[in-house]
Scaffold this active site. Structure first.
Site, PDB file in Angstrom:
ATOM      1  N   ASP A  26     -23.018 -30.285  52.798  1.00  0.00           N
ATOM      2  CA  ASP A  26     -21.945 -31.062  52.071  1.00  0.00           C
ATOM      3  C   ASP A  26     -20.972 -31.260  53.182  1.00  0.00           C
ATOM      4  OD1 ASP A  26     -20.010 -31.529  50.141  1.00  0.00           O
ATOM      5  OD2 ASP A  26     -18.759 -29.814  50.837  1.00  0.00           O
ATOM      6  N   ASP A  28     -17.216 -32.639  52.749  1.00  0.00           N
ATOM      7  CA  ASP A  28     -15.866 -32.273  52.466  1.00  0.00           C
ATOM      8  C   ASP A  28     -15.650 -30.827  52.182  1.00  0.00           C
ATOM      9  OD1 ASP A  28     -14.634 -34.685  52.975  1.00  0.00           O
ATOM     10  OD2 ASP A  28     -14.189 -35.221  50.959  1.00  0.00           O
TER      11      ASP A  28
END
Length: 272
Positions: A26, A28
């Site tokens: 991922d 953020d």
């Protein structure tokens, strides 16, 4: 900081020392602080990791945002920093800088249903009693719609304030419940992620969508079947936008609290 040559020179995928293994991240809250740039330390670590295994990112945002956070700090295309780039959960995808087949949210939902959804959202936000509102409440992307009660134009300080407010009041959670009641029959999933927003996309188009690309690529000449798929994410709880891929039986999930946590785990796991 890692140099351009360090970032761009790697063994071919089939010759990486740790075979049939890919590490997906991922963006953020995992590789970067929310909506901020990646640090020199984590970019260098990713470069070192890529010498050993295949690596990729899978993010809900579109490619320009990932370019801004991951590529711009080194002034190189983000597609040169990873073997696989999965923007918008993989609806826009690249392998070794070359585009893979894409898909479209608007084709799935249809124009009339999309207009009904946006009209409902904007009315809801207009009546919402929260401390501040900024702008860009609905952001249309290729594979999804991102909805933000405060607006995506909020400053970093305003984002942090809203995140604290939302944890107390459940603004996004309640809005998602209303949307699920109203539009759930369209086969949509509503997934809360980041600090200020949530994503709306066809069921099955969560981050597990990117795994289809890996499976299809394995069938091609010279393709690799990745029997070990590590995934690192911070929103791995039920309702978080990393939950589905974190819990998927095809992956080994790693839940982190931020980039520093990611760095620590990678160093321990891969002897970096």
């Amino acid at each position: 900081m890692a140099t351009r040559s360090e970032i761009q020179t790697y063994p071919p995928l089939a010759e990486r020392p740790i075979k049939n293994t890919i590490v997906l991240f991922d963006v953020d809250g995992t590789l970067t602080p929310a909506r901020l740039d990646a640090s020199p330390e984590i970019l260098l670590l990713l470069s070192q990791l890529r010498q050993k295994v295949a690596i990729g990112f899978v993010g809900g945002s579109d490619l320009p945002k990932q370019q801004e956070q991951l590529g711009d700090p080194l002034r190189v295309p983000v597609t040169s920093l990873f073997d696989f780039c999965f923007s918008e959960n993989g609806l826009t995808a690249f392998k070794l800088g070359q585009p893979l087949p894409s898909n479209s949210f608007i084709k799935y939902i249809g124009e009339d249903n999309y207009k009904d959804l946006v009209k409902f959202v904007l009315h809801y936000i207009a009546d919402l009693d929260i401390p501040i509102k900024r702008g860009t409440f609905v952001e249309f992307r290729n594979g999804m719609v991102n909805i933000s009660p405060i607006g995506r134009n909020a400053s970093n300080e305003e984002r942090q304030e809203f995140e604290r407010f939302d944890k107390e009041r459940g603004v996004r959670r309640e809005m998602v419940e209303r949307l699920r009641e109203k539009f759930g029959h369209l086969g949509l999933t509503f997934s809360i992620g980041g600090q200020i927003s949530f994503d709306v996309f066809p069921t099955g188009w969560d981050k597990t969508y990117c795994l289809k690309h890996l499976e299809e690529d394995a069938k091609k000449e010279g393709g690799i079947e990745y029997t070990t798929i590590h995934f690192f994410g911070d929103k791995t709880m039920v309702g978080g936008n990393d939950y589905e891929i974190y819990e998927d039986p095809r992956t080994t999930g790693h839940s982190v609290k931020g980039p520093e946590d990611t760095i620590r785990e990678l160093k321990e796991m891969f002897d970096l």
